[in-house]
Design a protein around this motif. Structure first.
Motif, short mmCIF file in Angstrom:
data_model
loop_
_atom_site.label_atom_id
_atom_site.label_comp_id
_atom_site.label_asym_id
_atom_site.label_seq_id
_atom_site.Cartn_x
_atom_site.Cartn_y
_atom_site.Cartn_z
N LEU A 32 0.86 -1.19 0.00
CA LEU A 32 0.00 0.00 0.00
C LEU A 32 0.89 1.22 0.00
CD1 LEU A 32 -2.48 -1.16 2.79
CD2 LEU A 32 -3.02 -0.97 0.35
N HIS A 33 0.44 2.26 -0.68
CA HIS A 33 1.22 3.49 -0.82
C HIS A 33 0.58 4.57 0.04
CE1 HIS A 33 3.86 6.21 -3.18
NE2 HIS A 33 2.87 7.08 -3.08
N LEU A 34 1.39 5.16 0.93
CA LEU A 34 0.88 6.12 1.92
C LEU A 34 1.51 7.48 1.67
CD1 LEU A 34 1.29 3.79 5.07
CD2 LEU A 34 -0.60 3.88 3.43
N ARG A 140 2.86 16.11 -11.00
CA ARG A 140 3.45 16.98 -9.99
C ARG A 140 2.91 16.56 -8.63
NH1 ARG A 140 5.60 21.01 -12.85
NH2 ARG A 140 5.93 22.38 -11.08
N PRO A 141 3.81 16.30 -7.66
CA PRO A 141 3.35 15.79 -6.38
C PRO A 141 2.38 16.75 -5.68
CG PRO A 141 5.67 16.41 -6.27
CD PRO A 141 5.26 16.50 -7.71
N GLY A 142 1.44 16.20 -4.96
CA GLY A 142 0.53 17.01 -4.18
C GLY A 142 -0.93 16.58 -4.24
N PHE A 143 -1.33 16.06 -5.37
CA PHE A 143 -2.75 15.73 -5.53
C PHE A 143 -2.94 14.46 -6.34
CE2 PHE A 143 -2.41 20.24 -4.83
CZ PHE A 143 -3.42 20.49 -3.92
N GLY A 145 -5.43 12.19 -8.93
CA GLY A 145 -6.34 12.48 -10.03
C GLY A 145 -5.79 13.38 -11.12
N GLN A 146 -4.47 13.52 -11.21
CA GLN A 146 -3.90 14.36 -12.27
C GLN A 146 -3.55 13.51 -13.49
OE1 GLN A 146 -0.99 17.48 -10.80
NE2 GLN A 146 -0.88 16.04 -9.09
N LYS A 147 -3.21 14.21 -14.57
CA LYS A 147 -2.87 13.54 -15.84
C LYS A 147 -1.39 13.14 -15.86
CE LYS A 147 -5.76 14.42 -19.76
NZ LYS A 147 -6.77 15.48 -19.68
N GLY A 176 1.50 8.48 -10.17
CA GLY A 176 0.67 9.58 -10.64
C GLY A 176 0.13 9.38 -12.04
N GLY A 177 -1.19 9.47 -12.17
CA GLY A 177 -1.80 9.42 -13.49
C GLY A 177 -1.78 8.06 -14.15
N ILE A 178 -1.55 7.02 -13.35
CA ILE A 178 -1.52 5.67 -13.95
C ILE A 178 -2.95 5.12 -14.02
CG2 ILE A 178 -0.60 3.32 -13.80
CD1 ILE A 178 1.65 5.32 -14.15
C1 DX5 Z 1 0.52 12.48 -5.64
C2 DX5 Z 1 0.72 11.22 -4.84
C3 DX5 Z 1 0.16 10.01 -5.49
C4 DX5 Z 1 -1.31 10.03 -5.75
C5 DX5 Z 1 -1.53 9.38 -7.07
O1 DX5 Z 1 1.30 13.50 -5.12
O2 DX5 Z 1 2.09 10.98 -4.58
O3 DX5 Z 1 0.54 8.82 -4.80
O4 DX5 Z 1 -2.09 9.37 -4.79
O5 DX5 Z 1 -2.85 9.51 -7.42
P1 DX5 Z 1 -3.39 9.19 -8.87
O6 DX5 Z 1 -3.12 7.73 -9.13
O7 DX5 Z 1 -4.85 9.51 -8.77
O8 DX5 Z 1 -2.65 10.05 -9.84
#
Ligand code: DX5
Ligand code: ZN
Length: 219
Positions: A32-34, A140-143, A145-147, A176-178
């Protein structure tokens, strides 16, 4: 390609029913990724030590803690004690990544580096031989649901080369974006662990979502 795995990012889970959501993915994942965010290195705040401690009490899955915090060194021991199996920090957030990698290992944990899309990918080169995990950010780290960024696959393949060049056993993970449209490109570029948030937990059936991702990864 059975050595490909999906690591669900709980950032996209329903925190009101966190263990229920973790149980939904448990039959089809080992880890699991936290995502820990401090509102400084990234423009968002997620969760921290108490949440990780609680998850640890209820699952035996490998817990990869991704620290998106501006002073990771200060918290390494705390996140190790909270029950992380690996701790991944951003190379942009320290002047001495090697010291942090060694510190994490001294706590008996796997040590990982992550790299921001704006940082030249070659910057990881001096650190891959001492890393257990290399996490290439594909947004870009932070959110969530990005592309998936347009040059992400190219960066993954450079990271793959850098790891292979020094015969490092580091796991190459991407974050990210997978989704089912991007996963194949990431895997062809050399990714082994696919961190997936929204593509897993936004699906009413996260287990099926993971099976689909794995199917698309290997077509
Ligand atoms: C973004 C996080 C990711 C995020 C990926 O900064 O590091 O781990 O949860 O989310 P998705 O898969 O929705 O791009
Ligand atoms: Zn992450």
């Amino acid at each position: 390609m059975s050595n490909i795995e999906v690591s669900p990012s709980i950032l996209s889970a329903d925190f009101g029913y966190l263990m229920r959501d973790i149980e939904k993915v448990s039959p089809v994942c080992n880890r699991l990724h936290l995502d820990v965010m401090d509102g400084q290195y990234v423009n968002n705040i997620s969760f921290g030590l108490p949440v990780i401690r609680s998850i640890r009490m209820h699952t035996n899955k490998i817990l990869d803690t991704h620290l998106m915090v501006s002073d990771p060194e200060k918290y390494l021991q705390d996140f190790a004690d909270a029950g992380s199996d690996s701790i991944i920090f951003h190379i942009e957030c320290t002047e001495d990544p090697i010291r942090l990698l060694r510190k994490i290992k001294s706590y008996g944990k796997k040590a990982g580096i992550s790299i921001h899309p704006d940082t030249p990918i070659e910057a990881i080169e001096p650190f891959v031989s001492e890393s257990d995990i290399v996490l290439v950010m594909t947004v870009r780290p932070g959110f969530g649901g990005q592309k998936y960024l347009p040059d992400a696959s190219k960066r993954i393949s450079v990271a793959r080369q850098l790891i292979d060049n020094c015969s490092s056993s580091a796991i190459l993970a991407v974050d990210g974006g997978i989704n089912t449209s991007t996963v194949q490109s990431a895997v062809q570029a050399g990714a082994k662990v696919l961190v997936c948030g929204s593509s897993v937990f936004d699906n009413p059936n996260p287990e099926i979502a993971i099976r689909e991702l794995l199917k698309c990864a290997t077509v």
